[in-house]
Design an enzyme around this catalytic site. Structure first.
Site, PDB file in Angstrom:
ATOM      1  N   ASP A 153      -6.368  -9.564  11.630  1.00 30.59           N
ATOM      2  CA  ASP A 153      -5.432  -9.515  10.506  1.00 30.59           C
ATOM      3  C   ASP A 153      -5.102 -10.939  10.078  1.00 30.59           C
ATOM      4  O   ASP A 153      -4.424 -11.672  10.805  1.00 30.59           O
ATOM      5  CB  ASP A 153      -4.163  -8.757  10.908  1.00 30.59           C
ATOM      6  CG  ASP A 153      -3.253  -8.536   9.708  1.00 30.59           C
ATOM      7  OD1 ASP A 153      -2.858  -9.534   9.068  1.00 30.59           O
ATOM      8  OD2 ASP A 153      -2.946  -7.373   9.397  1.00 30.59           O
ATOM      9  N   ARG A 161       0.844  -1.197   0.000  1.00 28.76           N
ATOM     10  CA  ARG A 161       0.000   0.000   0.000  1.00 28.76           C
ATOM     11  C   ARG A 161       0.882   1.251   0.000  1.00 28.76           C
ATOM     12  O   ARG A 161       1.710   1.438   0.892  1.00 28.76           O
ATOM     13  CB  ARG A 161      -0.874  -0.006   1.258  1.00 28.76           C
ATOM     14  CG  ARG A 161      -1.964   1.064   1.204  1.00 28.76           C
ATOM     15  CD  ARG A 161      -2.510   1.318   2.569  1.00 28.76           C
ATOM     16  NE  ARG A 161      -3.415   0.252   2.975  1.00 28.76           N
ATOM     17  CZ  ARG A 161      -4.674   0.468   3.326  1.00 28.76           C
ATOM     18  NH1 ARG A 161      -5.169   1.674   3.339  1.00 28.76           N
ATOM     19  NH2 ARG A 161      -5.429  -0.520   3.705  1.00 28.76           N
ATOM     20  N   ASP A 172      -1.272 -11.847   9.865  1.00 29.06           N
ATOM     21  CA  ASP A 172      -0.654 -12.003  11.192  1.00 29.06           C
ATOM     22  C   ASP A 172      -1.105 -13.291  11.870  1.00 29.06           C
ATOM     23  O   ASP A 172      -0.309 -13.980  12.505  1.00 29.06           O
ATOM     24  CB  ASP A 172      -1.008 -10.799  12.088  1.00 29.06           C
ATOM     25  CG  ASP A 172      -0.146  -9.582  11.776  1.00 29.06           C
ATOM     26  OD1 ASP A 172       0.896  -9.754  11.087  1.00 29.06           O
ATOM     27  OD2 ASP A 172      -0.512  -8.466  12.194  1.00 29.06           O
ATOM     28  N   THR A 182      -0.725   7.618  -1.348  1.00 23.05           N
ATOM     29  CA  THR A 182      -2.037   7.515  -2.012  1.00 23.05           C
ATOM     30  C   THR A 182      -2.942   6.502  -1.308  1.00 23.05           C
ATOM     31  O   THR A 182      -4.154   6.488  -1.556  1.00 23.05           O
ATOM     32  CB  THR A 182      -1.873   7.053  -3.467  1.00 23.05           C
ATOM     33  OG1 THR A 182      -1.318   5.724  -3.448  1.00 23.05           O
ATOM     34  CG2 THR A 182      -0.948   7.958  -4.254  1.00 23.05           C
TER      35      THR A 182
END
Ligand code: URA
Length: 209
Positions: A200, A104, A203, A108
């Site tokens: 997550d 990511r 994770d 942006t």
């Protein structure tokens, strides 16, 4: 949304409950994700084409069916998608596996591709893109953009848990892609996590935090 399919199979729902549970540890989480991926792959491959061949049974000659038509490819979105690959290979051991890695962009906040490696006959394969979570839809859209750019035509997307927001973004960007979901959840929270979700996925699969 006719190309969105939510599974209501009791075994999938049962296993998903323990995947969601915060008290489920890494080993069990991984095993359960594997098992759900296998069950989903079983459902998704219902429409594979068959061809009749001639064989000999111990009793005599017989005509019997084998899988025909397009060969399969599995495309995990790194890194959490990796957790679903083994479960699918359990049923389709000859499938090729390609990878798409996205990060990511901190400015942006959009996904940017950093790694793509696909089977070289990607245009001829039926491809299953996998990621346990369909949250904002940004990664799924970008991963599918990446593989379409390289010739992919026949694409299915498969995830464990989806937020309605992500499903809308994905189906709008790629109306030709069938989307298979084990559970459709309520919403995204302010941090982009699916509610109630499972936390997550990367994770929990890899024991990182
Ligand atoms: N990615 C995850 O791993 N979990 C979420 O809830 C959303 C995105």
């Amino acid at each position: 949304m006719s190309n969105v399919h939510v599974f209501d199979h009791p075994l999938i729902q049962h296993k998903l409950t323990y995947i969601r549970d915060v008290n489920t540890g890494t080993k069990e989480f991984r095993e359960l994700v594997d098992e759900v991926a296998t069950l989903m792959a079983y459902e998704i491959t219902r429409d594979l084409q068959l061809q009749e061949i001639e064989i000999e049974t111990p009793i005599g000659p017989a005509k019997s069916n084998v899988i025909a038509g397009k060969k399969l490819g599995i495309i995990p979105i790194l890194r959490a998608g990796l957790g679903m690959v083994e479960g699918i290979l359990e049923l389709i051991p000859a499938a090729r596996v390609g990878h798409v890695g996205l990060y990511r962009d901190p400015e942006t906040l959009k996904p940017v591709e950093y790694y793509v490696k696909l089977p070289n006959d990607v245009a001829e394969r039926r491809l299953i893109v996998v990621d346990p979570m369909l949250a904002t839809g940004g990664s799924a859209v970008e991963a599918i953009n990446s593989i379409k750019k390289r010739g992919a035509k026949n694409i299915t997307f498969m995830c464990l848990v989806a937020a309605p927001e992500g499903v809308e973004v994905l189906t709008e960007a790629h109306p030709d892609v069938d989307v298979y979901i084990a559970a459709m959840d309520e919403k995204l929270n302010e941090e982009g996590y699916i509610v109630p979700g499972l936390g997550d996925a990367g994770d929990r699969l890899f024991g990182t935090k």
